[in-house]
Structure formats: structure tokens, C-alpha cells
Design a protein around this motif. Structure first.
Motif, PDB file in Angstrom:
ATOM      1  N   ASP B 177      -3.846  -9.866   9.761  1.00  0.00           N
ATOM      2  CA  ASP B 177      -4.192 -10.513   8.496  1.00  0.00           C
ATOM      3  C   ASP B 177      -2.975 -10.617   7.590  1.00  0.00           C
ATOM      4  N   GLY B 178      -1.795 -10.429   8.154  1.00  0.00           N
ATOM      5  CA  GLY B 178      -0.568 -10.561   7.380  1.00  0.00           C
ATOM      6  C   GLY B 178      -0.406 -12.000   6.904  1.00  0.00           C
ATOM      7  N   GLU B 212      -2.131  -2.260   9.325  1.00  0.00           N
ATOM      8  CA  GLU B 212      -3.488  -2.774   9.466  1.00  0.00           C
ATOM      9  C   GLU B 212      -4.120  -2.254  10.745  1.00  0.00           C
ATOM     10  N   ARG B 213      -5.417  -1.977  10.675  1.00  0.00           N
ATOM     11  CA  ARG B 213      -6.210  -1.682  11.877  1.00  0.00           C
ATOM     12  C   ARG B 213      -7.338  -2.700  11.909  1.00  0.00           C
ATOM     13  N   THR B 214      -7.521  -3.321  13.071  1.00  0.00           N
ATOM     14  CA  THR B 214      -8.580  -4.330  13.170  1.00  0.00           C
ATOM     15  C   THR B 214      -9.865  -3.687  13.682  1.00  0.00           C
ATOM     16  N   LYS B 215     -10.957  -4.354  13.419  1.00  0.00           N
ATOM     17  CA  LYS B 215     -12.191  -4.004  14.130  1.00  0.00           C
ATOM     18  C   LYS B 215     -11.953  -4.340  15.606  1.00  0.00           C
ATOM     19  N   PRO B 216     -12.581  -3.593  16.527  1.00  0.00           N
ATOM     20  CA  PRO B 216     -12.322  -3.871  17.948  1.00  0.00           C
ATOM     21  C   PRO B 216     -12.567  -5.344  18.293  1.00  0.00           C
ATOM     22  N   GLN B 217     -11.616  -5.930  18.989  1.00  0.00           N
ATOM     23  CA  GLN B 217     -11.719  -7.315  19.437  1.00  0.00           C
ATOM     24  C   GLN B 217     -11.855  -7.306  20.953  1.00  0.00           C
ATOM     25  N   VAL B 236      -1.354  -8.537   2.786  1.00  0.00           N
ATOM     26  CA  VAL B 236      -2.568  -8.608   3.614  1.00  0.00           C
ATOM     27  C   VAL B 236      -3.607  -9.514   2.951  1.00  0.00           C
ATOM     28  N   ARG B 237      -4.175 -10.406   3.764  1.00  0.00           N
ATOM     29  CA  ARG B 237      -5.307 -11.239   3.329  1.00  0.00           C
ATOM     30  C   ARG B 237      -6.515 -10.749   4.118  1.00  0.00           C
ATOM     31  N   PRO B 238      -7.258  -9.771   3.571  1.00  0.00           N
ATOM     32  CA  PRO B 238      -8.342  -9.171   4.360  1.00  0.00           C
ATOM     33  C   PRO B 238      -9.352 -10.220   4.831  1.00  0.00           C
ATOM     34  N   SER B 239      -9.864  -9.995   6.033  1.00  0.00           N
ATOM     35  CA  SER B 239     -10.827 -10.942   6.604  1.00  0.00           C
ATOM     36  C   SER B 239     -11.886 -10.151   7.360  1.00  0.00           C
ATOM     37  N   ALA B 240     -12.719 -10.872   8.084  1.00  0.00           N
ATOM     38  CA  ALA B 240     -13.765 -10.214   8.882  1.00  0.00           C
ATOM     39  C   ALA B 240     -13.149  -9.334   9.969  1.00  0.00           C
ATOM     40  N   LEU B 241     -11.879  -9.598  10.252  1.00  0.00           N
ATOM     41  CA  LEU B 241     -11.145  -8.851  11.290  1.00  0.00           C
ATOM     42  C   LEU B 241     -10.769  -7.443  10.828  1.00  0.00           C
ATOM     43  N   THR B 242     -10.586  -7.294   9.518  1.00  0.00           N
ATOM     44  CA  THR B 242      -9.963  -6.091   8.968  1.00  0.00           C
ATOM     45  C   THR B 242     -10.891  -4.878   9.017  1.00  0.00           C
ATOM     46  N   ALA B 243     -10.368  -3.773   9.564  1.00  0.00           N
ATOM     47  CA  ALA B 243     -11.089  -2.502   9.464  1.00  0.00           C
ATOM     48  C   ALA B 243     -10.455  -1.655   8.363  1.00  0.00           C
ATOM     49  N   ALA B 244      -9.139  -1.644   8.294  1.00  0.00           N
ATOM     50  CA  ALA B 244      -8.417  -0.910   7.247  1.00  0.00           C
ATOM     51  C   ALA B 244      -7.038  -1.526   7.101  1.00  0.00           C
ATOM     52  N   TYR B 245      -6.456  -1.407   5.903  1.00  0.00           N
ATOM     53  CA  TYR B 245      -5.099  -1.919   5.734  1.00  0.00           C
ATOM     54  C   TYR B 245      -4.420  -1.212   4.573  1.00  0.00           C
ATOM     55  N   PHE B 246      -3.100  -1.324   4.556  1.00  0.00           N
ATOM     56  CA  PHE B 246      -2.311  -0.743   3.467  1.00  0.00           C
ATOM     57  C   PHE B 246      -1.022  -1.542   3.359  1.00  0.00           C
ATOM     58  N   ASP B 247      -0.790  -2.124   2.202  1.00  0.00           N
ATOM     59  CA  ASP B 247       0.403  -2.959   2.056  1.00  0.00           C
ATOM     60  C   ASP B 247       1.130  -2.676   0.741  1.00  0.00           C
ATOM     61  N   GLN B 248       1.007  -1.433   0.269  1.00  0.00           N
ATOM     62  CA  GLN B 248       1.630  -1.097  -1.008  1.00  0.00           C
ATOM     63  C   GLN B 248       2.886  -0.238  -0.865  1.00  0.00           C
ATOM     64  N   ASP B 249       3.084   0.324   0.301  1.00  0.00           N
ATOM     65  CA  ASP B 249       4.254   1.187   0.501  1.00  0.00           C
ATOM     66  C   ASP B 249       4.537   1.257   2.010  1.00  0.00           C
TER      67      ASP B 249
END
Lengths: 376, 285
Positions: B177-178, B212-217, B236-249
Motif C-alpha cells: 500500500d506504499g 506493512e503487513r498484509t492480510k494473507p493473500q 501508506v495508503r491503507p486499503s482492504a489489503l492492510t493488516a498493519a502498517y507504520f510509516d512515521q519512523d
């Protein structure tokens, strides 16, 4: 009337090799709207189009070049070749230097082996740009010779770097069979083209493939055995269907157009977010490196005593130099031959597509410098 | 009234601190017989954030003694002369290297091809390679170019693999989701059928400078760890794919494979846990 207009439109599309850009435009939209289905289609179709279909296109180009340089052909006089050969060498060196310099400055030397992509010239695009700007000038054959020489050198460089699974021995024997059959057909006065292309060509194709050479060039060794008629400066145009040779070429031309459409469709699709260093390196090499290289080479050659073509001055040379910027079809082909599926190939494709801007620069230069039809 | 309010606030503060400390306690069991490794990507800047991440990794090792680090490409940015291997690799991870931690790298788009022969990356001079540790087999690909030979090799080694866990890593993400790069669909079309067919469990990539960690595909969990040196803040542009993300550090990950469980924890440059969990391996997958 509508039927006539459609027929006229189709004729323009065929005559100006527009099926390739149409295929490329469809691919570009498809790859960015529905990428999954596009790349499944592209990867499944790539071998049939790039390795088999394109053999007919390159053979047709070889046939047309042979007819142009044979006695009576538009490019026959060898005296005309000296300056274009020098210009081609300068253009190649300029493009290569800018490309390699750019990727080196960006510390992305992994892109270096792709430098031949920067050297490719789309001869058809060059031809139609100059035919529009300078239709009756010596600039047109000069530019075509620059393109032919450049691309011939490029093909020699790219052919052995075909990304095959593994090369096998035995190709030489198959090639001997192909050439022997072609010679026998010639002795037996077989006039039709297709037995040469399909029977001898099949042996030659397997010979190239087994030896690890790009099989898209496999029909070129068969072309000298075909019948030829001198060709004037209507290179890349569908010949009139007025005799046996022209009839065969007419059919061949239609097939090649279909192949080019498929080639654009299969290869030009790329995610636009994939631009990166390779894209800018190729753009810089084609719209700066090559024109500057050609101008320097022509400058040195004229200083050494060679003469510019008749009715061609420095302003025209500048327009010619920019008109050769577009690598489009051949550069895309070189890219798919040199780079495997992946982001590096995507970067290269975007750079190649952007190089089409060179045609616009050529028109802009012609307008600013008051050259040819754009003088007024 | 005021006293009650103060008491309530004090209670909430203590409860919050307790919950925070419970969060900070590592979710990794650190079992003695498990395979423990760290994950970094897009790290080789030679700038202070890379050194910070290296220091946090070394600190983490006291409680979680990982034996190896997988590097997801762009191990080296900019100039790549011998001195750069010192400032962009050997110094930031000096404590880990001295402790005998082994680094296994893949090539990113900024890496010179020659780096595959650098001994510290353990690539054995190859663009793609495989190795096994306990019950895990790792498959390392060069996603810059998926040539026919590499794909045939990958198919062959996957077919022969007897590893209970199959972990694959390469630079360019198949799912992301980058905002700058995102999913590389062209690579996905080429690789995903093999990953699914042969039961690869987890895929690690970098390239997008985020975590980022995705939901299992199709049964595979995809991690992006592309911010161990570089960072694209807020990308990060979170989507239905996203399970968790971190883009601040900047961030790195710790992974433990024990039996049929793969525990993971992602930490930021200041050592804060930003994601954690466990992936259970089904028998036969």
C-alpha cells in the motif's frame, strides 16, 4: 461515404505504421487500469509475439533495406554512406555515454548492461517525421542511413544476449540445412516468398534458438535468397500490388503490421509508477546524447573534408538529429531482449515511451529554425 | 470531589502505564530451540537513523538472541566503494557482527551487482540462492530481473524443498500500500503461482520505505520492511489489503519460528512495538 472514410482511415493506419502506437496506447491504458489481467495476457503472449511474430517484421525490414541499397535503389550509392556511418557512430557513442554517465552518477551500475536500448532508432518514426518536415530533401535518405546503420549494429550487439533458459549445440547444422534449402529453392526458381520464409525460416529459427541467439532475427539470413526489386524512398510503405514480388511484399506487409500491433500490445504496457533512474537515463540519452553525438560526428566529418548531402545545411542536420531521438519499436524490442521481467525492464520501457518526445522536439526545432515545410 | 477526580486520574494513569508496559513486553516467546532472526530493508544510507536501528537491534538481542538478519535489498545507497561497506554496513551493525550474527542479503535496485560477492552479505556470489536453518528454508530472489533461468531455478528448489516453513524474500513487493511504488503486479503474476503452488508461508520485501503487513493473500502473509534506513513518512495508503502498517519512523522486525508457529514483532527506531502477532502453519502448508 462512411464506409469510404473508414477505408481511408484504415489505409492511413496501415501506411503509417500506426497499428504499433495504437497497440502500445491500448497496452498502456490496460496495464494501468486492470494490471493483473494485462500482465497475465502479456506474459502468456510474449514468446509467440516477440520470438516468433517479430521474425516476420525483421525479415520484412531486411527485405526493404536490401531493395533500397541494391542497384537502382534509393540508397544504392556507397558515396552516400560515409557521412551517415560517421553520424551513426557519433549518435551511438553520444547516447551510450550519456546513458552510462547518468546511471553511474546515480550509482545504479546494475542498469549499465542495458545501454544498447539507448542506441536504438525507430527508423519508421524518423522516416515519417522527416517526410513531413523535409519531404524532398537529401536529409531523408541521410537520416534513414543513420537509422539503418545504428540499428544494424544494435542488432548484432543484442542478438547474442538473448535471455534464454539454456543454449544447445546443433544450431549450426540446422542453419546449414536452412541455407541449403533456400539455395536449392533459388536454383529451382521458386518464386513465391512463403516457402522460403516458412520452411527455410523454420530451420533457421530453431538454429538461432538452439544457439542462444535471438530467434526474432532468424529469417534475416533467408532474405538474400528472396527475389528483390529496387525500392525508392517509399521505405516502410506498403508496395503497390502490381507484380509477383510486390504482391508477396504486400501480403507480408499486412502480416508485419498485425505483428507490430501485437508487439505494442504485449510489450508497451507498464505501470506508470515504475519510472526510475533507468527511465531518465534513457530519455537523456536519446534526446540529448544521440543528437549531440550526431552533431559532433558530422561536424568532425565535415571538418575532415566530407560534404553534407545536397540541400542539407546545419539547421537540417539539427532537425535530423532530433528526429532520430525516438527509439520506440526497436528500443522496446531491445529492452525485452536485454532485460527480463521486472522493475528494470519497466523503467526502461517508460524511458523508451518518453523518447517519443524527440519527434516533438524535431518539429519544434524545425519551426524555430524555419526548416522545410515549417519554414513559413 | 477534587480528591476523587485526582484519585480517578491516578488510577487511569497507572492502568494506562500497566497496559503500555504489557504492550511493550515482547510477544516473542524466545524459546531456546527456535529459529530467531531479524529483518531489515532499504537500510544502507549510512545516516544516523540507520545507526539508531542498528543500536535497537543490538539491544533487542539481549532478550531475543537472534542468530541471523535477513536484508531485503538496497543494502547500500549511493557510492559503493570499500569505505562505504564500513560506514553503511560494518559500523551500524558492528555489535551484531562482533556477536557472530550472520547477514543474508538480497539485491535491491540501488545495490551494485558486485555486492553479491561481499562476504558480509553471505550471497555466495549469486543473485539468487537458498539456505536452510532448522525447520525453515529461505529462498532469496533477485526481483530486479526475473529471467527464465531464475524462475526455472526457483521452481526446482521449491519442488525439492523439505523445509516445514518456506520463507521467501526479495526487494520489490508483490503487495504493497506504499504510495510511491505500491504492488508490483507484473512480478506478482510471474511469482505468485509458484509461491502458492509450493506452499510458501511468508514473503518479506522492501522497496517501499514503510513497514506493512498484509492480510494473507492466497494463504501467504506479505511483510514490507523497507524503512530500516530510508523512510517515506506518511506514504501508506491503507486499503482492504492492510493488516498493519507504520510509516512515521524507521523500523525493523524480529521473527521467531518455533514448530508450527511464526511469531513476529516490528519495532520502531526508538524500540516501540508497532506490530506483533503469530502466524500458524497448517500441516502441509
Amino acid at each position: 461515404m462512411t464506409h469510404r472514410a473508414a477505408a481511408r482511415f484504415l489505409r492511413i493506419v496501415f501506411d503509417r505504421f500506426l497499428l504499433l502506437p495504437i497497440g502500445a496506447a491500448i497496452a498502456l491504458v490496460w496495464a494501468n487500469v486492470a494490471p493483473e489481467s494485462y500482465f497475465v495476457f502479456a506474459q502468456r503472449s510474449a514468446f509467440a509475439v516477440n520470438e516468433i511474430g517479430m521474425a516476420f517484421f525483421f525479415a520484412l525490414v531486411a527485405q526493404e533495406v536490401m531493395e533500397a541499397v541494391m542497384p537502382g535503389g534509393a540508397l544504392h550509392s556507397w558515396r552516400r554512406w560515409t557521412l551517415p556511418v560517421v553520424a551513426a557512430a557519433g549518435g551511438m557513442l553520444g547516447a551510450m555515454a550519456v546513458y552510462l554517465g547518468y546511471v553511474h552518477v546515480k550509482y545504479q551500475d546494475a542498469l549499465s548492461p542495458a545501454w544498447p536500448i539507448a542506441c536504438a532508432i525507430d527508423a519508421a518514426a524518423t522516416y515519417y517525421v522527416l517526410k513531413t518536415i523535409l519531404p524532398h530533401s537529401g536529409a531523408l535518405p541521410f537520416a534513414l542511413l543513420v537509422a539503418i546503420v545504428t540499428d544494424a549494429i544494435g542488432l548484432v550487439i543484442v542478438a547474442p544476449r538473448y535471455l534464454t533458459l539454456e543454449a544447445h549445440v546443433g544450431g549450426a547444422a540446422l542453419m546449414l540445412i536452412a541455407l541449403g534449402l533456400a539455395a536449392a529453392m533459388r536454383v529451382l526458381k521458386v518464386r513465391a516468398f512463403w516457402p522460403y520464409l516458412l520452411i527455410c525460416g523454420a530451420f533457421s529459427w530453431f538454429a538461432f534458438y538452439r544457439e542462444g541467439l535471438h530467434p526474432a532475427f532468424a529469417l534475416i539470413p533467408i532474405v538474400p535468397f528472396l527475389r528483390h526489386e529496387p525500392r525508392q524512398l517509399n521505405l516502410f510503405a506498403d508496395p503497390r500490388d502490381d507484380d509477383a514480388v510486390h504482391h508477396a511484399e504486400h501480403e507480408w506487409h499486412r502480416i508485419a503490421q498485425g505483428v507490430l500491433f501485437a508487439f505494442g500490445l504485449v510489450n508497451a504496457g507498464v505501470a506508470l509508477s515504475g519510472y526510475d533512474t533507468g527511465s531518465w537515463a534513457l530519455l537523456s540519452a536519446t534526446i540529448v546524447g544521440r543528437p549531440v553525438g550526431i552533431l559532433i560526428a558530422v561536424g568532425l566529418a565535415t571538418a575532415a573534408g566530407l560534404h553534407l548531402p545536397r540541400h542539407v545545411g546545419w539547421r537540417e542536420v539539427l532537425v535530423v538529429a532530433f528526429a532520430t531521438s525516438s527509439g520506440f519499436a526497436l528500443a522496446l524490442f531491445f529492452a525485452t531482449g536485454l532485460l527480463a521481467t521486472g522493475p528494470m525492464l519497466a523503467e526502461a520501457k517508460i524511458g523508451v515511451l518518453m523518447s517519443v518526445a524527440g519527434a516533438g522536439i524535431a518539429f519544434g526545432a524545425a519551426w524555430l529554425l524555419k526548416v522545410g515545410r515549417l519554414a513559413h | 470531589m477534587r480528591r476523587r477526580l485526582v484519585a480517578l486520574l491516578t488510577f487511569l494513569f497507572i492502568l494506562g502505564a500497566h497496559l503500555r508496559s504489557a504492550q511493550q513486553a515482547s510477544p516473542l516467546p524466545a524459546r531456546p530451540d527456535s529459529l530467531k532472526f531479524a529483518v531489515i530493508g532499504d537500510n544502507g544510507t549510512g545516516d544516523s537513523p540507520q545507526y539508531d536501528v542498528g543500536a535497537r537491534m543490538n539491544e533487542a538481542r539481549t532478550a531475543f538472541p537472534f542468530e541471523m538478519v535477513i536484508m531485503l535489498g538496497d543494502n547500500m545507497y549511493g557510492r559503493q566503494q570499500p569505505q562505504d561497506f564500513v560506514t553503511k554496513f560494518e559500523r551500524p551493525y558492528a555489535a551484531l557482527l562482533q556477536a557472530g550474527v550472520l547477514f543474508y542479503a538480497t539485491l535491491g535496485n540501488h545495490d551494485s551487482m558486485a555486492n553479491r560477492s561481499y562476504p558480509g552479505f553471505h550471497m555466495g556470489g549469486e543473485r539468487y540462492y537458498t539456505y536452510a536453518k532448522r525447520n525453515v528454508q529461505f529462498f532469496v530472489l533477485d526481483s530486479n530481473q526475473l529471467d527464465p533461468r531464475q524462475l526455472a531455478w526457483f521452481d526446482g528448489v521449491l519442488k525439492q524443498s523439505s523445509g516445514a516453513w518456506k520463507i521467501c524474500y526479495f526487494h520489490h513487493p508483490l503487495y504493497s500500500d506504499g504510495g510511491r511504488h505500491g504492488s508490483n503486479v507484473e512480478l506478482r503474476v510471474a511469482l505468485e503461482p509458484l509461491l502458492v503452488k509450493y506452499g510458501v508461508n511468508v514473503v518479506f520485501s522492501g522497496h517501499d520505505h514503510i513497514y506493512e503487513r498484509t492480510k494473507p493473500q492466497k494463504g501467504i502473509t506479505y511483510f514490507i520492511n523497507g524503512s530500516s534506513g530510508e523512510l517515506r513518512k506518511g506514504d501508506v495508503r491503507p486499503s482492504a489489503l492492510t493488516a498493519a502498517y507504520f510509516d512515521q519512523d524507521q523500523a525493523f522486525s524480529l521473527v521467531e519460528v518455533s514448530g508450527n508457529d511464526l511469531f513476529f514483532e516490528a519495532r520502531s527506531r526508538i524500540g516501540r512495538t508497532i506490530d506483533a502477532g503469530v502466524i500458524h502453519r497448517q500441516n502441509g502448508n
